[in-house]
Design an enzyme around this catalytic site. Structure first.
Site, PDB file in Angstrom:
ATOM      1  N   GLU A  94       9.253 -16.748 -68.658  1.00  0.00           N
ATOM      2  CA  GLU A  94       7.987 -18.670 -68.604  1.00  0.00           C
ATOM      3  C   GLU A  94       6.924 -17.777 -68.196  1.00  0.00           C
ATOM      4  OE1 GLU A  94      10.029 -21.970 -66.718  1.00  0.00           O
ATOM      5  OE2 GLU A  94      10.062 -20.398 -64.884  1.00  0.00           O
ATOM      6  N   ASP A 144       3.237 -23.113 -58.701  1.00  0.00           N
ATOM      7  CA  ASP A 144       3.665 -22.399 -60.341  1.00  0.00           C
ATOM      8  C   ASP A 144       1.720 -22.234 -60.130  1.00  0.00           C
ATOM      9  OD1 ASP A 144       6.198 -23.492 -60.334  1.00  0.00           O
ATOM     10  OD2 ASP A 144       5.031 -24.808 -60.515  1.00  0.00           O
TER      11      ASP A 144
END
Length: 554
Positions: free
Chosen positions: A229, A57
């Protein structure tokens, strides 16, 4: 290359008071030798991933002539590593946004809970990291004047649900907070999510005004897309670009883009989405890189654009013990739209770097094949070391005996949901060797050695303990929460013991050397796929490191 760790571990270097004698570790060494990393590296080129091993991430920001990158760390501590680079290729960790035990507490959480998907922004001399503490408080903001820290205590964004918050600073001075959350009304299907935006008051450190859905479902709602997302907004040549991940963080992961003339939209999707994915490639291809997505774009020093994103290196079709790693690719602009990778093209492991790349720097030990050794002769632990959750007492000591790490054994096993006395560094290679040398515990009831760990239900512990007048070397394994002893060997009393774990994809082997008498294998080629994400679940990668504990069966 050693650097000093955060103030927490400086404090941990102060000798604590414990009933048991500490276990002394003389050194720890990690060597990686992946075949794909042997590919020659031409001048001006770089190697992917730029951060090998569990660095998921990623998010990036430019501040002046430097770039700063953060990653998820879930329930590891210190949390949210902060890296610095001059060229997007060569990265050095300079701090952690979660650096003090008072900021967050991960007790009771599995390793794949805790801090998810941070983003980093910069404006007027201040760095902002927004993040979600999953099962642990929700969305929050921390700030710092220096990315190396200190970072502030969390400011909780109580009215923002969901995950993956990010900040966008518009040129008119306004700031906006984006995040993933449930859509308006009831979700139509599992994985139906929306991207929300709200203006953000930097002075008050809170969102203000109405919230609005920018994307409901994904770029093509008729196909019931899942898990939109990781939103980011960028401004370029009169357009606002909304770039998001879609499809989940597994093999169907992808990156999509939409644009608008107005920050509030409406946003129209690019007809050639996705702009990054590996899901359309042959799963049987050699040396596959999968799971590509969760990208963040940044403008380089020369006006070029680059994408930082996550992906995984697989073996056996579905296994990856090294977790989700950080990759770098150039961004191509055509007809006002960005593309990270053409459809059907595999992510290259070696490619030409930015024009401003440092041609003299090395990417090790962040990626490539290398040997990393810690002699434990610095005043504080190297930043590569992490702990499972937040320590409640000091147990790692670099002052008790110069040039040695003293671990004061706790009673916590590796299956705990608290903090065991285990130092962890990332497994960065499919093929590696990790070894250590320790002074054999003098007290019965103490076990010490080296562990390979994925989460509290999946791990190995290669250790030594006293049995009568001699010693017993043992190998324990936990799979699906069921712990068992795989092998033992009785040896004569010894003063020092070397232990090692070697791996080649899913084959893990475990050996020992007592008093320099030569290496012996305790177990060869055990099924190390238990440390892979597809078996163990969750979002983290495997780690290795020294571990000591008081015996659980005493």
């Amino acid at each position: 290359m050693l650097s000093l760790l955060c103030p927490l571990l400086l404090a941990l270097s102060a000798a604590p008071l414990h009933a048991r004698e500490p276990v002394l570790f003389d050194w720890f060494q990690y060597s990686g030798h992946d075949a794909t990393f042997e590919q020659p590296l031409p001048a001006g080129s770089y190697r992917n991933p730029v951060l090998a091993g569990f660095h998921p991430d990623p998010a990036v920001v430019r501040a002046g002539d430097r770039f700063y990158l953060v990653n998820s760390s879930f329930a590891y501590f210190p949390g949210i590593p902060v890296f610095e680079s001059r060229d997007l290729v060569h990265w050095q960790q300079v701090g952690n946004a979660i650096e003090r035990p008072s900021q967050l507490d991960f007790d009771g959480l599995g390793m794949s809970r805790g801090v998810f998907a941070p983003t980093i922004s910069y404006r007027d001399g201040t760095f902002y990291v927004v993040n979600t503490a999953v099962d642990n408080g929700g969305n929050f903001l921390v700030t710092a004047k220096n990315p190396a820290g200190p970072w502030s205590d969390p400011v909780w964004l109580k009215d923002i649900d969901g995950i993956d918050p990010s900040l966008f600073f518009d040129r008119d001075g306004k700031a906006y907070l984006l995040n993933n959350g449930e859509p308006e009304g009831k979700p139509r299907y599992d994985g139906h999510r929306a991207i929300w935006m709200q203006q953000f008051d930097l002075a008050q450190r809170k969102p203000v005004g109405p919230r609005k859905v920018l994307i409901d479902g994904g770029v093509d709602p008729s196909k019931n897309p899942i898990w939109i997302e990781g939103p980011h907004v960028y401004q370029r040549e009169g357009w606002y670009y909304l770039v998001c991940a879609e499809g989940g963080t597994g093999p169907d992961h992808s990156q999509v883009v939409l644009r608008s003339r107005w920050v509030w939209g409406p946003y129209a999707p690019y007809e050639h989405n996705p702009i990054l994915t590996q899901r359309d490639l042959d799963p049987g291809r050699a040396n596959p890189i999968t799971n590509a997505g969760h990208a963040d774009l940044v403008e380089g020093l020369d006006g070029s654009w680059w994408a930082i994103f996550l992906a995984s290196r697989n073996y056996g079709g579905v296994h990856y013990n090294t977790g989700r790693e950080t990759y770098l690719l150039p961004v191509t602009w055509k007809d006002g739209w960005p593309t990270i990778l053409e459809h059907g093209r595999a992510i290259p492991q070696v490619l030409a770097g930015p024009a401003f790349i440092d041609r003299k720097a090395t990417q090790a030990p962040m990626t490539g094949n290398f040997t990393w050794r810690d002699e434990f002769d610095k005043p504080a632990l190297d930043r590569a070391w992490m702990q499972l959750r937040v320590p409640k007492q000091p147990w790692a000591d670099l002052t008790a005996q110069r040039g040695k790490l003293a671990i004061h054994p706790l009673a916590e096993g590796l299956d705990t949901l608290r903090n065991p006395s285990f130092l962890a560094r990332r497994q960065q290679h499919l093929a590696f060797e990790a070894s250590t040398s320790l002074t054999v515990p003098t007290e019965a009831g103490t076990e010490a050695g080296i562990a390979a760990f994925q989460n509290e239900r999946y791990w190995y512990f290669l250790g030594v303990r006293r049995r009568g007048a001699g010693l017993q070397v043992f190998l324990q394994r936990s799979s699906a929460g069921e712990a068992s002893t795989l092998a033992t060997a009785s040896i004569a009393d010894a003063k020092t013991l070397k232990l090692k774990i070697t791996a080649d994809a899913g084959a893990y082997s475990f050996g020992f050397d007592a008093d320099g008498k030569g290496w012996q294998w305790l177990r060869r080629d055990d099924d190390g796929t238990i440390l892979s994400t597809d078996v163990a679940g969750g979002f983290v990668g495997a780690v290795v490191g020294p571990y000591a504990r008081t015996e659980t069966d005493q």
